[in-house]
Design an enzyme around this catalytic site. Structure first.
Site, PDB file in Angstrom:
ATOM      1  N   GLU A 176       0.827  -1.211   0.000  1.00  0.00           N
ATOM      2  CA  GLU A 176       0.000   0.000   0.000  1.00  0.00           C
ATOM      3  C   GLU A 176       0.860   1.259   0.000  1.00  0.00           C
ATOM      4  O   GLU A 176       1.667   1.466   0.905  1.00  0.00           O
ATOM      5  CB  GLU A 176      -0.915  -0.005   1.237  1.00  0.00           C
ATOM      6  CG  GLU A 176      -1.890   1.162   1.228  1.00  0.00           C
ATOM      7  CD  GLU A 176      -2.900   1.116   2.367  1.00  0.00           C
ATOM      8  OE1 GLU A 176      -3.129   0.029   2.948  1.00  0.00           O
ATOM      9  OE2 GLU A 176      -3.458   2.184   2.686  1.00  0.00           O
ATOM     10  N   ASP A 220       4.641 -13.927  11.711  1.00  0.00           N
ATOM     11  CA  ASP A 220       3.308 -14.396  11.327  1.00  0.00           C
ATOM     12  C   ASP A 220       2.290 -13.267  11.549  1.00  0.00           C
ATOM     13  O   ASP A 220       1.789 -13.065  12.651  1.00  0.00           O
ATOM     14  CB  ASP A 220       2.966 -15.628  12.190  1.00  0.00           C
ATOM     15  CG  ASP A 220       1.635 -16.244  11.827  1.00  0.00           C
ATOM     16  OD1 ASP A 220       0.820 -15.570  11.173  1.00  0.00           O
ATOM     17  OD2 ASP A 220       1.400 -17.402  12.224  1.00  0.00           O
ATOM     18  N   HIS A 260      -2.624  10.637   0.194  1.00  0.00           N
ATOM     19  CA  HIS A 260      -2.716   9.251  -0.251  1.00  0.00           C
ATOM     20  C   HIS A 260      -2.727   9.172  -1.782  1.00  0.00           C
ATOM     21  O   HIS A 260      -1.975   8.425  -2.381  1.00  0.00           O
ATOM     22  CB  HIS A 260      -3.998   8.654   0.322  1.00  0.00           C
ATOM     23  CG  HIS A 260      -4.068   7.180   0.218  1.00  0.00           C
ATOM     24  ND1 HIS A 260      -3.408   6.364   1.099  1.00  0.00           N
ATOM     25  CD2 HIS A 260      -4.700   6.372  -0.667  1.00  0.00           C
ATOM     26  CE1 HIS A 260      -3.647   5.115   0.775  1.00  0.00           C
ATOM     27  NE2 HIS A 260      -4.418   5.094  -0.295  1.00  0.00           N
TER      28      HIS A 260
HETATM   29  C1  MEV Z   1      -5.705   3.333   5.110  1.00  0.00           C
HETATM   30  O1  MEV Z   1      -4.886   2.246   4.746  1.00  0.00           O
HETATM   31  C2  MEV Z   1      -5.746   3.468   6.617  1.00  0.00           C
HETATM   32  C3  MEV Z   1      -6.693   4.540   7.163  1.00  0.00           C
HETATM   33  O2  MEV Z   1      -8.009   4.310   6.653  1.00  0.00           O
HETATM   34  C4  MEV Z   1      -6.650   4.411   8.652  1.00  0.00           C
HETATM   35  C5  MEV Z   1      -7.653   5.287   9.374  1.00  0.00           C
HETATM   36  O3  MEV Z   1      -8.712   5.616   8.790  1.00  0.00           O
HETATM   37  O4  MEV Z   1      -7.397   5.597  10.550  1.00  0.00           O
HETATM   38  C6  MEV Z   1      -6.291   5.900   6.691  1.00  0.00           C
END
Ligand code: MEV
Length: 448
Positions: free
Chosen positions: A83, A293, A390
């Protein structure tokens, strides 16, 4: 080792030079990192033995989040994840906290357990009467198996008999507690339990006559629920120090909004799961990098989050007297010996990058990675929103998917600098660029 700025801007070689400077890598380890792994026959030979029906390798990015100050010691934290923005988010939070005391962690407990589930048709009192003798026999039977674990400071710490006949007819459990020292302990716990189960059957057959000797061992298995293998990690600063990360909010507003976000995760399961997923973004990435794990840790973490009957956030927050204090507490059963940890060359290298921690130190590093990931996520959510950062990072992946050239990448990144990124917006813009380019190339004028 010092706090480093601009690590993400360095080339891959530049990053490795920094690791070489700060962590004692052998030349062999450096070569291994910098050259295509597939060229190493022994690498493939080792990796293919980890699982079955092997046909190829599956690559994931192995990244580094620098500047993790954990109990006054600096770490480069290796992370493996598919990710985008997970490593950047953890690195961002680590950098922010590095001049505020960093991450303070403590091991609350390190006990793991396994159970022998069996049926017994007699009186519980009869079993209980013989239990001290049985217990001694069971522990003696596994002595050779746990000898190494005992040398490393571990061993069996408790063995109790539980009656569960209210839940199921004739159903009993022998619950065995272990300190597994630096190994996660799954194999050794399971071996002990199976040996003990055979010994239990033997004991019942010699002590009791029909019909009481028709005990059945239903199963013997370690528990991945390890609520007594707990670690706690805290970040703390003056609320006024949050101004650097509070965006358009004041530091005070940021702290209050952050607190509300955590309260919501505590009362709303839809939010709690996503909140905890953000914690596991960091945790799983280090678990994967170190060959641990991750399924066991995830399953346990979620059960722990629901231990009071409702699924809740794994973090808690206090904002008293001008202080922001944020804590993650969760079970983390990990190892630095055994399993894939020392066998997988990349996992082994990850442990070298972490300065060869024992299991307890690794628990603390992993907890810090989890809290850093969560802090960065909540910060983004309550300020600019998650998509801004993101999607900017995701842009790179989308560009690969659209076969963008290096020049197209530069033009696209400049164009989206001050715009929201979406897949449609991106492909439309790329098409426009390509149309212009086709026109120009027809006229013999290559712009990129
Ligand atoms: C995305 O991988 C993770 C988030 O959704 C975590 C959150 O909302 O606290 C950004």
């Amino acid at each position: 080792m010092n706090i480093i700025s601009g690590f993400s801007k360095l080339s891959e070689t530049g990053k490795m030079e920094i690791l070489k400077r700060d962590i004692s890598f052998t030349q062999e380890q450096l070569d291994f990192l910098s050259k295509p792994k597939e060229k190493y026959d022994d690498y493939t030979e080792i990796v293919k033995k980890l699982s079955e029906n092997y046909i190829s390798n599956f690559s994931l990015p192995f990244g580094i989040a620098p500047n993790f100050l954990i109990n006054n010691k600096l770490f480069y934290v290796p992370m493996v994840t598919e990710e985008s923005s997970v490593v950047a988010a953890a690195a961002y939070a680590a950098g922010f906290w590095s001049d505020k005391g960093g991450f303070r962690t403590k091991i609350v407990s390190t006990t793991k357990s396994g159970q022998i589930y069996f049926s017994w048709k007699g009186e519980i009192a009869d079993l209980q009467k013989h239990f001290p003798e049985l217990k001694e026999k069971l522990i003696k039977a596994v002595k050779p198996v746990i000898a190494n674990m005992e040398k490393r400071g571990g061993g069996i710490t408790n063995l109790i008999l539980n009656e569960n006949t209210k839940q199921l007819n004739d159903y009993y459990i022998i619950d065995v507690s272990f300190e597994t020292a630096d190994s996660m302990g799954a194999n050794i716990i399971n071996s002990c339990l199976e040996i003990m189960a055979a010994e239990l059957l033997d004991f019942i057959n010699t002590k009791f006559t029909a019909p009481y000797n028709n005990t059945e061992i239903i199963m013997s298995i370690l528990s991945n629920y390890t609520p007594e293998c707990l670690v706690e990690c805290t970040i703390e600063c003056a609320i006024s120090d949050l101004a650097k990360v509070s965006g358009e909010l004041s530091a005070e507003q940021f702290a209050m909004k952050f607190q509300k976000a955590v309260q919501i995760a505590n009362e709303n399961v839809s939010r709690a799961v996503t909140h905890n997923k953000g914690i596991f973004n960091g945790i799983d990435a280090v678990l994967l990098a170190t060959g641990n794990d991750f399924r066991a840790v995830e399953a346990c973490g979620h059960a722990y989050a629901a231990r009071e009957g409702n699924y809740k956030a794994l973090t808690s927050i206090k904002t008293d007297n001008g202080i922001f204090k944020y804590t993650l507490r969760l079970p983390l059963s990990v190892g630095t010996v055994g399993g894939a940890t020392k066998v997988h060359p990349m996992a082994n290298l990850a442990l070298t990058i972490l300065q060869n921690p024992g299991a307890n130190e690794l628990m603390q590093i992993i907890a810090a990675a989890g809290l850093a990931s969560n802090f960065a996520a909540i910060r983004a959510l309550i300020t600019s929103g998650i998509q801004k950062g993101h999607m900017k990072l995701h842009l790179g992946n989308m560009l690969i998917g659209l076969n963008a050239t290096e020049n197209e990448k530069k033009l696209v990144e400049a164009y989206f600098e001050d715009k929201n990124v979406s897949y449609n917006g991106l492909s439309e813009y790329l098409n426009q660029l390509r149309e212009v380019n086709t026109d120009k190339s027809i006229k013999g004028n290559h712009k990129y």
